[in-house]
Design an enzyme around this catalytic site. Structure first.
Site, PDB file in Angstrom:
ATOM      1  CB  CYS A  60      -0.721   0.152   1.189  1.00  0.00           C
ATOM      2  SG  CYS A  60      -0.282   0.106   2.679  1.00  0.00           S
ATOM      3  CB  ALA A  63       3.699  -0.402   2.362  1.00  0.00           C
ATOM      4  NE  ARG A  94      12.042  -1.506   2.394  1.00  0.00           N
ATOM      5  CZ  ARG A  94      12.883  -0.581   2.142  1.00  0.00           C
ATOM      6  NH1 ARG A  94      12.968   0.124   3.281  1.00  0.00           N
ATOM      7  NH2 ARG A  94      13.312   0.177   0.967  1.00  0.00           N
ATOM      8  CG  HIS A 192       8.337   4.821  -3.301  1.00  0.00           C
ATOM      9  ND1 HIS A 192       8.328   3.955  -4.363  1.00  0.00           N
ATOM     10  CD2 HIS A 192       8.285   4.028  -2.088  1.00  0.00           C
ATOM     11  CE1 HIS A 192       8.398   2.580  -4.170  1.00  0.00           C
ATOM     12  NE2 HIS A 192       8.560   2.708  -2.699  1.00  0.00           N
TER      13      HIS A 192
END
Ligand code: CFM
Length: 540
Positions: A60, A63, A94, A192
């Site tokens: 998503c 994320a 991660r 991002h």
């Protein structure tokens, strides 16, 4: 090992044959052959919504914003405003490694969340958010706090930016918020972009204390998964290159603040950080080049490109010396391993850059990538940046803010003249360019965007690779099919795979995996002969 000739058109037909007509038509646009032999690069459908009902690999927007771009910074308190699950499941999953450094600040082991409950959904969560920021400040005295909104926050309309502004004023540190509700974009890629915008607005270029160093660079899009960035840092240091900041593996807020002193931005992950590269060029006059530190030869090539950019013989010589020192270990390992890996085949479906980057490493082992794809990349990551003007901006992309960046009144300083940039291009250093994945895959390879679970199983059945690379959601299904599966997001427990040391780690791990007989021996219980296992509960 598959040795029969590959007819990609036939495979594509077979992949979509069982789908409903409308779905098949849409999916067909996301499946194209490679064009590495100079063929015309085909258009691929990318960065569009996954068809509802299809099991996607994607994550998503939250994320991408919190987990990917800002999360790996070690001294920013990254605070999730939302139900506890969003914070918890994005906590320490991660493998972005950190090292506290001399200042000792490292908040990575902590999970910061406002723990929103039904009460907050009904009555609003802004007070809770202010209190959480205050609590984080009181406990840790960080230099910056960054807030991330989750789906319910977007739905109830908490003004996280207003809270951030108030708390910034009250605490006297940088506090900013990201409107990165999970549903805001079609994938983590939107996150991002949102994070990039906020880093640009609130942090980059806010400290004018000069940075010493002759060759100063930033790395954009390197997240230190499994320690990759540590290996890259080792190599750069050996070459005498000053790394001001890494966006954002093991990064500090101070390094971001002074990133505008770099004379070159090197872009590792084009998908997640190209926005910052572009904005820093416009604002500060810092050119960017694409690099790839995945693969020994790719690393050597990237170092040479950096040295060529600086046009300094000392640096050029030093880089050659470092490459000459590092290469013997690589060559010795390849000589040992390659006879066992030569001719084997692989598939990679991962993220927005690794499905491309890791092809170099497979190539070094003499292995062929039959099929590859990204989860959430855009057409430029597939077809190359020349396609950018042709990409249609749809409603989903319009939903993400495009920052208007201008030349900084005092800090803008073009590092190279247009003539110098042209001269660099003639030497093979393309500034502001990325060729993408399709042009580097052969015409008998397939590229599939946003592959579904069904297509994954089908493509394995048809092409039978020797190894499949993807993530945790795919891992066990693939292993149950009797196939070795390498996680290319978190590297399982392996890595680093970047740089020279990383390449050797990779050769060894892949050798072990593709030459292990264990996977061919695995059988589901119903495929086995003999009595079924029986068990019963025994109560005391
Ligand atoms: Fe860039 Fe990444 Fe990737 Fe990515 Fe990611 Fe990742 Fe990735 Mo997982 S930033 S696009 S959103 S290289 S978390 S470190 S491995 S999907 S290919």
């Amino acid at each position: 090992m598959s040795s029969k000739p590959i007819n990609v058109e036939e495979i594509k037909k077979e992949l979509i044959a069982k789908m409903p007509t409308k779905v098949a038509r849409k999916r067909a646009k996301a499946i194209v052959p490679g064009a590495g032999g100079g063929e015309e690069i085909p258009e691929i459908q990318a960065n569009v919504r996954t068809i509802p009902g299809i099991i996607t690999q994607r994550g998503c927007t939250y994320a991408g914003c919190k987990g990917v771009v800002l999360g790996p910074s070690r001294d920013i308190v990254n605070l999730t405003h939302g139900p506890i699950g969003c914070g918890f499941y994005s906590w320490l999953t991660r493998r972005n490694e950190t090292d506290a450094g001399p200042d000792g600040d490292n908040f990575i082991p902590y999970c910061f969340s406002t723990d929103m409950t039904e009460h907050d959904i009904v009555f609003g969560g802004m007070k809770k958010l202010s209190a959480a920021i205050q609590e984080a400040y009181d406990n840790f005295h960080p230099k910056a706090i960054s807030v991330f909104s989750t789906c319910p926050v977007g739905l109830i309309g908490d003004d996280i930016h207003a809270v951030a502004r108030q708390m910034q004023e009250k605490l006297g540190i940088t506090v900013f918020a990201n409107s990165c509700e999970g549903y805001r974009g079609v994938s983590q890629s939107a996150g991002h972009h949102i994070a990039n915008n906020q880093i640009m607005k609130h942090i980059i270029g806010t400290n004018d204390t000069p940075v010493e160093g002759k060759y100063k660079i930033n790395i954009l899009g390197e997240y230190n998964i499994g320690g990759d960035a540590f290996e890259i840092e080792r190599i750069l240091e050996k070459c005498g290159i000053t790394l001001i900041s890494t966006f954002s593996g093991n990064s500090t807020v101070e390094s971001f603040r002074r990133a505008h002193f770099a004379d070159l931005n090197t872009v590792m992950c084009h998908r997640s950080l190209n926005y910052v590269a572009e904005m820093m060029e416009t604002k500060f006059g810092i050119p960017w080049i694409k690099v790839n530190f995945i693969g020994a030869h790719a690393t050597a090539k990237s170092l040479r490109r950096i040295a060529t950019y600086f046009e300094d013989q000392d640096l050029i010589d030093k880089v050659e010396q470092v490459i000459a020192e590092e290469m013997p270990a690589i060559e010795a390992t390849i000589k040992d391993i390659r006879p066992r890996t030569e001719g084997k085949t692989a598939m990679m479906f991962v993220g927005g850059s690794r499905a491309h980057h890791y092809q170099e490493l497979f190539g070094e082992l003499g292995m062929k990538v039959l099929c590859a794809g990204y989860e959430f990349a855009h057409r430029d990551d597939y077809e190359g940046r020349h396609v950018l003007p042709k990409i249609k901006v749809d409603a989903d992309s319009r939903n993400i803010e495009e920052l208007e960046v201008e030349k900084d009144a005092t800090r803008y300083n073009p590092r190279k003249t247009p003539e110098q940039l042209e001269a660099l291009k003639a030497k093979g250093v393309e500034v502001k360019d990325y060729d993408g994945m399709i042009g580097q895959m052969s015409k008998d390879a397939l590229i599939i965007d946003d592959i579904s679970q069904y297509e994954t199983e089908k493509i394995i059945e048809i092409m039978k690779p020797d190894i499949f690379c993807a993530g945790i959601k795919e891992k066990y299904i693939i292993q149950k099919m009797g196939m070795p599966m390498k996680q290319l997001h978190n590297y399982d427990i392996g890595g680093p795979y970047a740089g020279f040391v990383g390449a050797v780690n990779w050769y060894r791990d892949i050798d072990r995996m593709v030459n292990s007989k264990i996977w061919a021996l695995t059988k589901a219980p119903w495929q086995m002969e003999g009595p079924e296992l029986e068990a019963s509960y025994v109560a005391e």
